[in-house]
Design an enzyme around this catalytic site. Structure first.
Site, PDB file in Angstrom:
ATOM      1  N   ALA A  64      -1.866  19.806  15.702  1.00  0.00           N
ATOM      2  CA  ALA A  64      -2.536  20.423  14.572  1.00  0.00           C
ATOM      3  C   ALA A  64      -3.847  21.023  15.097  1.00  0.00           C
ATOM      4  O   ALA A  64      -4.374  20.566  16.120  1.00  0.00           O
ATOM      5  CB  ALA A  64      -2.814  19.377  13.506  1.00  0.00           C
ATOM      6  N   GLY A  76       1.085  17.101  16.334  1.00  0.00           N
ATOM      7  CA  GLY A  76       1.956  17.865  15.439  1.00  0.00           C
ATOM      8  C   GLY A  76       3.032  18.646  16.192  1.00  0.00           C
ATOM      9  O   GLY A  76       4.071  18.986  15.621  1.00  0.00           O
ATOM     10  N   GLU A 123       5.727  16.261  16.668  1.00  0.00           N
ATOM     11  CA  GLU A 123       6.274  15.964  15.337  1.00  0.00           C
ATOM     12  C   GLU A 123       7.147  17.103  14.804  1.00  0.00           C
ATOM     13  O   GLU A 123       8.191  16.862  14.199  1.00  0.00           O
ATOM     14  CB  GLU A 123       5.124  15.652  14.369  1.00  0.00           C
ATOM     15  N   GLU A 144      -3.034  11.323  18.662  1.00  0.00           N
ATOM     16  CA  GLU A 144      -3.914  11.258  17.498  1.00  0.00           C
ATOM     17  C   GLU A 144      -4.909  10.109  17.557  1.00  0.00           C
ATOM     18  O   GLU A 144      -6.059  10.241  17.141  1.00  0.00           O
ATOM     19  CB  GLU A 144      -3.086  11.150  16.202  1.00  0.00           C
TER      20      GLU A 144
END
Ligand code: DAK
Length: 260
Positions: free
Chosen positions: A66, A111, A114, A134
């Site tokens: 992200a 992300g 993911e 993260e």
């Protein structure tokens, strides 16, 4: 449609969605997630597209997570909305009624790992790197990593990756069962397109039903899941693809599936 942060192209029965923010190593900001949603809708509108390949622009990154610059000053409500946007986008990928293959061509962090996990399966280049870093940023995976990764590789290995935040190589990801195949970077798209074409040549209805049953049945108990399979199997016999596939076998010719 014109996009700012992604590219969408179609080659015969294969769609290619490329996340295209190479200066930020293809990090996912809100605008990019919204564009991915629009692109998935565009793919849905193209009924000839049977397989979608998701990849990243350039040679360094698939998606480096992200967008940290966009995330760093978010308040709780903005973070909640961002997480919902991410979850919704990944759910759209998972539920797309086409096969989605991630072609991971470099860093797939946070992300990035993911979004690859939301695809049906992953091919990776030798230089690909996976990880959920993260916790090194003071947060934890928020786009399904705590849920999809344990389901794929088991709780213990998933916890180790999530709690350490460490990066792993494509080969390690292959050994853990995250990645189906590792190939040299120069042949990643070619090899991914090859498997995509093989899938596209099979009966579309059968594949759609199989995808639905695998995903829906995964979290059911075996008896319920097998019952679901029976119903879906029966529905498959209402399709032209089933008639064509079996008639072609009997007539000793190649089937010509229409996806109906
Ligand atoms: N976001 C924004 N920019 C990024 C980025 C990212 N994730 N990753 C890289 N970049 C940018 C860098 O800032 C740099 O920009 P400039 O300085 O050139 O302007 C450019 O891309 C090149 O990066 P580096 O100079 O750092 O390149 P290196 O080769 O030295 O290192 C690297 C590559 C991938 C190892 C490194 O860039 C890196 O560690 N990047 C961050 C990786 C990371 O931690 N990713 C996980 C992000 S956290 C949530 C739901 C989900 C999530 C969060 C919240 N909610 C519940 C709200 C998900 C979180 C994540 O994904």
């Amino acid at each position: 449609m014109e996009y700012k942060n992604i590219l969408l192209s179609f080659e015969d029965e294969i769609g290619i969605l490329t996340i295209n923010r190479p200066k930020a190593l293809n990090a996912l900001n809100r605008e990019t997630l919204n564009e991915i949603q629009l692109a998935l809708q565009e793919v849905k509108d193209h009924s000839e597209i049977k397989v979608l390949i998701l990849t990243g622009a350039g040679e360094r990154a698939f998606v480096a997570g992200a967008d940290i610059l966009e995330m760093k000053d978010m308040n709780s409500i903005e973070a909640l909305n961002f997480s919902k946007l991410g979850h919704h986008t990944l759910k759209m990928i998972q539920d797309l009624d086409r096969v989605v293959i991630a072609a991971v061509n470099g860093y797939a962090l946070g992300g990035g790992t993911e979004i690859a996990l939301a695809c049906d399966f992953i091919y990776a280049s030798e230089n690909a790197r996976f990880g959920l870093p993260e916790v090194t940023l003071g947060i934890f995976p928020g786009f399904g990593g705590t849920q999809r990764l344990p389901r794929l590789i088991g709780k213990g290995k998933a916890k180790e990756l999530i709690f350490t935040g460490k990066m792993i190589t494509a080969q390690e990801a292959y050994q853990m069962g995250i990645v189906n195949r590792v190939v040299p970077q120069a042949s990643l798209m070619e090899e991914t397109k090859k498997v995509a074409s093989q899938i596209a040549s099979n009966g579309t209805i059968g594949i759609r039903l199989a995808k639905m049953v695998i995903d829906a049945g995964y979290n059911m108990d075996l008896t319920e899941a097998c019952a679901l399979e029976s119903y879906a199997f029966g529905i498959g016999f209402a399709s032209e693809d089933q008639k064509e596939g079996m008639n072609a076998f009997v007539e000793k010719r190649k089937p010509n599936f229409k996806g109906r």
